[in-house]
Write a protein that holds these residues in place. Structure first.
Motif, short mmCIF file in Angstrom:
data_model
loop_
_atom_site.label_atom_id
_atom_site.label_comp_id
_atom_site.label_asym_id
_atom_site.label_seq_id
_atom_site.Cartn_x
_atom_site.Cartn_y
_atom_site.Cartn_z
N ASN A 54 0.81 -1.22 0.00
CA ASN A 54 0.00 0.00 0.00
C ASN A 54 0.85 1.27 0.00
O ASN A 54 0.51 2.25 -0.68
N TRP A 87 -7.68 1.59 5.92
CA TRP A 87 -6.42 0.97 5.50
C TRP A 87 -5.71 0.26 6.64
O TRP A 87 -4.78 -0.52 6.41
N TRP A 141 -15.35 6.58 5.87
CA TRP A 141 -14.84 5.47 5.07
C TRP A 141 -15.96 4.98 4.16
O TRP A 141 -17.12 5.33 4.33
N LEU A 147 -3.51 -2.96 -4.54
CA LEU A 147 -3.74 -2.55 -3.17
C LEU A 147 -4.24 -3.75 -2.36
O LEU A 147 -4.82 -4.67 -2.92
N LEU A 186 -6.85 -4.64 0.83
CA LEU A 186 -7.95 -4.05 1.57
C LEU A 186 -8.73 -5.12 2.33
O LEU A 186 -8.68 -6.30 2.00
#
Length: 248
Positions: free
Chosen positions: A10, A125, A150, A188, A190
């Motif tokens: 990330n 995150w 978020w 990424l 998640l």
């Protein structure tokens, strides 16, 4: 889930591409169709000490600096994002103290110091939600306020298929997954946590929830000329949530 691997993946993404691919959500926006100007969760910040978790390009810090916050701090996992934030604030004749670190780790932020800790589309995150909320509680003065936004977990469960919305993911599945990005922009890592996971973690860290917002602002929606499926989604179910909590 290997935390060090998640950090590396990330932070590399944010260093290399940052807001260029995903875009930046900054105050007064909390996310799609929810604004501080309408919600007024912060109120008057003049003279207050503010810490942003996941400060990114610094524009949310600018928002508070222009409203006469006394002291600005920012923490971010990406050195490149912090460089952007420093440069941006300098052009605005503002300054802040920055720390490059994962939000989960002890990184020298003072305890019992801040009036507000906030995070705009960054808290999700974290690889350790309980640990992060405990750290945030330690940074705040008694009665200090924590505000964060978020992506709403329901939003992440729904896809568009044949001009209809369909569930394609279990709401209760909080396992980590890799998100490949288009055009060779990297990837990424998640996890999509349930709302109850956030609420329970706040309670365990000693926070009292004062307000939660998940409704889409109809005035903003009505002002949109765009009739895209994202706008249609926002009319049908929440795409963003915001929580305001106070340290007991």
């Amino acid at each position: 889930m290997d935390k060090s691997a998640v950090y590396k993946t990330n932070s590399s993404y944010w260093d290399a591409k940052g807001n260029d691919v995903l875009g930046a959500i900054v105050l007064p926006l909390y996310g799609a169709f929810i604004t501080e100007e309408k919600c007024k969760l912060f109120g008057d910040v003049a003279g207050k000490k503010m810490l942003e978790i996941g400060c990114g390009n610094g524009r949310s810090l600018q928002y508070h600096g222009e409203r006469k916050a006394f002291e600005l701090w920012g923490v971010d996992i990406s050195e490149k994002q912090i460089e952007k934030a420093k440069h941006h604030l300098k052009t605005c004749s503002l300054s802040a103290k920055f720390i490059c670190s994962p939000m989960e780790e002890n990184c020298g932020i003072p305890e019992d110091y801040f009036d507000f800790v906030y995070s705009i589309y960054a808290i999700g995150w974290t690889t350790d939600l309980d640990g992060t909320f405990n750290r945030i509680a330690s940074y705040l003065k008694k009665d200090g306020v924590f505000i964060f936004s978020w992506s709403h977990p329901i939003h992440k469960c729904v896809v568009t298929e044949n001009n209809k919305f369909s569930f394609n993911k279990c709401y209760f599945d909080e396992s980590w997954y890799t998100v490949p990005l288009d055009f060779s922009q990297g990837e990424l890592n998640l996890s999509d946590r349930k709302l109850s996971t956030y609420v329970n973690a706040l309670a365990k860290a000693g926070f009292i929830i004062e307000e939660m917002i998940e409704e889409t602002d109809n005035e903003i929606l009505e002002s949109c000329d765009d009739n895209s499926f994202f706008v249609k989604r926002a009319k049908m179910f929440p795409v963003t949530f915001v929580i305001k909590a106070r340290k007991a």
